[in-house]
Design a protein around this motif. Sequence first.
Motif, PDB file in Angstrom:
ATOM      1  N   CYS A 134       0.868  -1.181   0.000  1.00  0.00           N
ATOM      2  CA  CYS A 134       0.000   0.000   0.000  1.00  0.00           C
ATOM      3  C   CYS A 134       0.901   1.226   0.000  1.00  0.00           C
ATOM      4  N   VAL A 135       0.696   2.113  -0.950  1.00  0.00           N
ATOM      5  CA  VAL A 135       1.431   3.373  -0.976  1.00  0.00           C
ATOM      6  C   VAL A 135       0.446   4.511  -0.772  1.00  0.00           C
ATOM      7  N   LEU A 136       0.757   5.369   0.186  1.00  0.00           N
ATOM      8  CA  LEU A 136      -0.036   6.581   0.412  1.00  0.00           C
ATOM      9  C   LEU A 136       0.814   7.751  -0.055  1.00  0.00           C
ATOM     10  N   ALA A 137       0.249   8.599  -0.890  1.00  0.00           N
ATOM     11  CA  ALA A 137       0.986   9.778  -1.373  1.00  0.00           C
ATOM     12  C   ALA A 137       0.201  11.033  -1.018  1.00  0.00           C
ATOM     13  N   ILE A 138       0.911  12.028  -0.485  1.00  0.00           N
ATOM     14  CA  ILE A 138       0.301  13.345  -0.267  1.00  0.00           C
ATOM     15  C   ILE A 138       0.963  14.301  -1.249  1.00  0.00           C
ATOM     16  N   ALA A 139       0.159  15.082  -1.971  1.00  0.00           N
ATOM     17  CA  ALA A 139       0.710  16.101  -2.882  1.00  0.00           C
ATOM     18  C   ALA A 139       0.128  17.458  -2.495  1.00  0.00           C
ATOM     19  N   TRP A 140       0.982  18.474  -2.560  1.00  0.00           N
ATOM     20  CA  TRP A 140       0.531  19.840  -2.308  1.00  0.00           C
ATOM     21  C   TRP A 140       0.430  20.573  -3.647  1.00  0.00           C
ATOM     22  N   PRO A 141      -0.420  21.621  -3.706  1.00  0.00           N
ATOM     23  CA  PRO A 141      -0.588  22.318  -4.991  1.00  0.00           C
ATOM     24  C   PRO A 141       0.709  22.915  -5.532  1.00  0.00           C
ATOM     25  N   ASP A 142       1.692  23.192  -4.658  1.00  0.00           N
ATOM     26  CA  ASP A 142       2.957  23.767  -5.158  1.00  0.00           C
ATOM     27  C   ASP A 142       3.940  22.716  -5.659  1.00  0.00           C
ATOM     28  N   GLY A 143       3.528  21.438  -5.698  1.00  0.00           N
ATOM     29  CA  GLY A 143       4.397  20.406  -6.271  1.00  0.00           C
ATOM     30  C   GLY A 143       5.134  19.576  -5.229  1.00  0.00           C
ATOM     31  N   LYS A 144       5.140  20.026  -3.962  1.00  0.00           N
ATOM     32  CA  LYS A 144       5.803  19.205  -2.930  1.00  0.00           C
ATOM     33  C   LYS A 144       4.986  17.932  -2.712  1.00  0.00           C
ATOM     34  N   TYR A 145       5.652  16.859  -2.258  1.00  0.00           N
ATOM     35  CA  TYR A 145       4.924  15.619  -2.004  1.00  0.00           C
ATOM     36  C   TYR A 145       5.624  14.773  -0.946  1.00  0.00           C
ATOM     37  N   ALA A 146       4.890  13.814  -0.408  1.00  0.00           N
ATOM     38  CA  ALA A 146       5.452  12.847   0.551  1.00  0.00           C
ATOM     39  C   ALA A 146       4.816  11.492   0.250  1.00  0.00           C
ATOM     40  N   VAL A 147       5.617  10.425   0.428  1.00  0.00           N
ATOM     41  CA  VAL A 147       5.146   9.082   0.084  1.00  0.00           C
ATOM     42  C   VAL A 147       5.418   8.132   1.259  1.00  0.00           C
ATOM     43  N   TYR A 148       4.459   7.273   1.591  1.00  0.00           N
ATOM     44  CA  TYR A 148       4.600   6.315   2.697  1.00  0.00           C
ATOM     45  C   TYR A 148       4.197   4.942   2.199  1.00  0.00           C
ATOM     46  N   GLU A 149       5.047   3.929   2.463  1.00  0.00           N
ATOM     47  CA  GLU A 149       4.769   2.601   1.931  1.00  0.00           C
ATOM     48  C   GLU A 149       4.616   1.576   3.050  1.00  0.00           C
ATOM     49  N   GLY A 150       3.592   0.734   2.944  1.00  0.00           N
ATOM     50  CA  GLY A 150       3.407  -0.355   3.904  1.00  0.00           C
ATOM     51  C   GLY A 150       3.349  -1.666   3.156  1.00  0.00           C
ATOM     52  N   ARG A 151       3.852  -2.729   3.806  1.00  0.00           N
ATOM     53  CA  ARG A 151       3.896  -4.038   3.144  1.00  0.00           C
ATOM     54  C   ARG A 151       3.493  -5.111   4.145  1.00  0.00           C
ATOM     55  N   SER A 152       2.712  -6.062   3.681  1.00  0.00           N
ATOM     56  CA  SER A 152       2.310  -7.176   4.531  1.00  0.00           C
ATOM     57  C   SER A 152       2.694  -8.456   3.804  1.00  0.00           C
ATOM     58  N   ASP A 153       3.631  -9.221   4.379  1.00  0.00           N
ATOM     59  CA  ASP A 153       4.115 -10.453   3.735  1.00  0.00           C
ATOM     60  C   ASP A 153       3.247 -11.648   4.124  1.00  0.00           C
ATOM     61  N   GLY A 154       3.150 -12.611   3.218  1.00  0.00           N
ATOM     62  CA  GLY A 154       2.360 -13.795   3.533  1.00  0.00           C
ATOM     63  C   GLY A 154       2.518 -14.855   2.472  1.00  0.00           C
ATOM     64  N   SER A 155       1.529 -15.762   2.410  1.00  0.00           N
ATOM     65  CA  SER A 155       1.567 -16.781   1.360  1.00  0.00           C
ATOM     66  C   SER A 155       0.159 -17.022   0.832  1.00  0.00           C
ATOM     67  N   LEU A 156       0.116 -17.576  -0.373  1.00  0.00           N
ATOM     68  CA  LEU A 156      -1.182 -17.824  -1.021  1.00  0.00           C
ATOM     69  C   LEU A 156      -1.696 -19.198  -0.647  1.00  0.00           C
ATOM     70  N   THR A 157      -2.965 -19.270  -0.315  1.00  0.00           N
ATOM     71  CA  THR A 157      -3.581 -20.568  -0.050  1.00  0.00           C
ATOM     72  C   THR A 157      -4.625 -20.838  -1.127  1.00  0.00           C
ATOM     73  N   TRP A 158      -4.986 -22.093  -1.317  1.00  0.00           N
ATOM     74  CA  TRP A 158      -6.027 -22.457  -2.284  1.00  0.00           C
ATOM     75  C   TRP A 158      -6.740 -23.691  -1.789  1.00  0.00           C
ATOM     76  N   PRO A 159      -8.050 -23.793  -1.786  1.00  0.00           N
ATOM     77  CA  PRO A 159      -9.014 -22.800  -2.289  1.00  0.00           C
ATOM     78  C   PRO A 159      -9.192 -21.611  -1.337  1.00  0.00           C
ATOM     79  N   PRO A 160      -9.866 -20.541  -1.821  1.00  0.00           N
ATOM     80  CA  PRO A 160     -10.098 -19.357  -0.994  1.00  0.00           C
ATOM     81  C   PRO A 160     -10.883 -19.719   0.279  1.00  0.00           C
ATOM     82  N   ARG A 161     -10.572 -19.007   1.381  1.00  0.00           N
ATOM     83  CA  ARG A 161     -11.266 -19.265   2.661  1.00  0.00           C
ATOM     84  C   ARG A 161     -11.695 -17.956   3.312  1.00  0.00           C
ATOM     85  N   GLY A 162     -12.947 -17.929   3.779  1.00  0.00           N
ATOM     86  CA  GLY A 162     -13.429 -16.773   4.553  1.00  0.00           C
ATOM     87  C   GLY A 162     -14.295 -15.856   3.722  1.00  0.00           C
ATOM     88  N   THR A 163     -15.121 -15.099   4.429  1.00  0.00           N
ATOM     89  CA  THR A 163     -16.100 -14.249   3.743  1.00  0.00           C
ATOM     90  C   THR A 163     -15.955 -12.778   4.127  1.00  0.00           C
TER      91      THR A 163
END
Length: 210
Positions: A134-163
């Motif tokens: 997930c990347v969150l970006a803030i931009a200001w009208p004068d062109g300045k900006y800031a970026v924040y990144e979050g990551r969640s590691d895991g693994s894929l299961t099959w078949p899908p579980r949960g609603t």
Amino acid sequence: MSRRLGSGKLVIATHNAGKLKEIGKLLEPYGMACISAGALGLPEPPETGTTFVENALIKARAAAEASGLPALADDSGLSVTALDGRPGVYTADWAERQHFEGAPGRDWFMAMGKVEGMLQAVGPDAPRDCWFSCVLAIAWPDGKYAVYEGRSDGSLTWPPRGTLGFGYDPVFVPEGREQTFAEMDPKEKHAISHRAYAFAKLVADQFSAA
Ligand code: IMP
């Protein structure tokens, strides 16, 4: 240190009412008055970037330029190690029905099946590691900006579980857990999700005592 928001109006560069509500709630304690790009009638720019950062910045910059206010955008997706990081920035596109059946709308079950099919095509022993970004970006009208990144590691299961949850939650098992995101109490998911980590970085940078 990045440019700071202070308190005041912030445009949330989304046309998705659910995202606006979630982000508005997270920022309420910091005195921000959130308005959606949709409510301001701002157009949605095409997401032509090849990274989450590029796409989040495209959305935040377009909203800041058009409104004259600071704007926040998010971009997120699922990356699978054995698929060289795909679907990545194309995560939502992989669920577009029209790519497959000619009918509009998104089908998450089909999208999860496509990821699984490609993984099985790599081979029976293909590693099932993956991560949500997930990347969150803030931009200001004068062109300045800031970026924040979050990551969640895991693994894929099959078949899908949960609603519970949305999107690819039923096939994602976060590291160290047995339940998928779609089987977890949403509060539990929100404590360990890519979005939660990105928000924690944003809040620490933007709103901590200087
Ligand atoms: P966008 O950021 O709105 O372009 O969407 C990216 C896509 O990634 C979403 O439509 C979801 O399918 C997927 N995605 C992002 N975050 C999550 C999550 O927390 N759970 C499940 N799917 C997610």
